[in-house]
Design a protein around this motif. Sequence first.
Motif, mmCIF file in Angstrom:
data_model
loop_
_atom_site.group_PDB
_atom_site.id
_atom_site.type_symbol
_atom_site.label_atom_id
_atom_site.label_comp_id
_atom_site.label_asym_id
_atom_site.label_seq_id
_atom_site.Cartn_x
_atom_site.Cartn_y
_atom_site.Cartn_z
ATOM 1 N N LEU A 168 45.183 29.082 38.592
ATOM 2 C CA LEU A 168 45.305 28.922 40.050
ATOM 3 C C LEU A 168 46.134 27.697 40.352
ATOM 4 N N LEU A 187 34.798 29.965 42.347
ATOM 5 C CA LEU A 187 35.309 29.753 40.981
ATOM 6 C C LEU A 187 34.157 29.388 40.041
ATOM 7 N N VAL A 198 38.988 29.374 33.491
ATOM 8 C CA VAL A 198 39.839 29.024 34.639
ATOM 9 C C VAL A 198 40.647 27.763 34.351
ATOM 10 N N LEU A 200 42.760 25.233 36.693
ATOM 11 C CA LEU A 200 42.844 24.973 38.126
ATOM 12 C C LEU A 200 43.756 23.787 38.394
ATOM 13 N N GLU A 202 45.301 21.286 40.899
ATOM 14 C CA GLU A 202 44.915 20.789 42.220
ATOM 15 C C GLU A 202 45.488 19.411 42.530
ATOM 16 N N ALA A 208 38.393 19.533 42.679
ATOM 17 C CA ALA A 208 38.557 20.169 41.367
ATOM 18 C C ALA A 208 37.569 19.576 40.365
#
Length: 245
Positions: A168, A187, A198, A200, A202, A208
């Motif tokens: 993401l 999430l 995941v 992530l 950010e 996060a």
Amino acid sequence: DATANMLEVEDLTVAYGAVRALSGVSLSVPRGSVTAVLGANGAGKTTFLRTLSGLLRPRSGRVVLDGRDIARTPVEDIVRAGLAHVPEGRGVIVELTVEENLRLGGLIRRTAARSADDGPRWSLENVYELFPPLRERARRQATTLSGGERQMLAIGRALMSNPRLLLLDEPSLGLAPRLVAQIMAVLRRMRDERGLTVLLVEQNARSALSIADRAIVLNLGTIAIDKDARLLAGDDQLRHAYLGF
Ligand code: ATP
């Protein structure tokens, strides 16, 4: 054991012409974990995700997904191998309805898992359970959605390919704090209840870190910090120096 980690990145170097965006990046991502990828603007975070999903090709290095080197694998086959990417800006097709976007996400799906634990599979129904506002708006054009709903749709669309590794890129961008908290909670649930892995990216380091198991901080294309997320969040000096909060 080649499949102990969902993802192994080894000595990755990526350049745009003469501009080197990543140098010697190595990272191990355990199954069923959330890894936050932090760092200032221009640190290389988007480049990193785009290289993992095959949209950019590395100068050198290896990207090993579930025991298989995908650094030169066609993008479709990377999706079939179980990697999905939610890009910055979300990549939803606004002319299509919510449901059409979701069905599109399911056109290419993960085939078989290489290792024993097969990982989560998703139907339209599962996505609507996870994001109830999408069910109500299933027949509407995506252009009518709010920013938060578009982010839900982008995540839902990625889930429809049955990923085992979800990337993401700044899902919190432009969202109100309440919606950011909702996305983070989703999430966390997907990790805890469905074993999803995941990565992530950010700018919102605080959010996060609140759900991540591990965090890396990129600085000028190299990994400056690779640390347990709680330890990083609790380290005033590192936090001030690298994350600005
Ligand atoms: P942001 O949070 O602003 O998206 P980032 O950490 O994701 O930043 P990247 O977008 O990966 O960083 O950029 C890393 C470096 O590569 C930067 O120096 C950037 O200027 C450069 N760069 C990114 N895309 C290109 C491109 N298409 N052509 C040339 N240089 C690029």
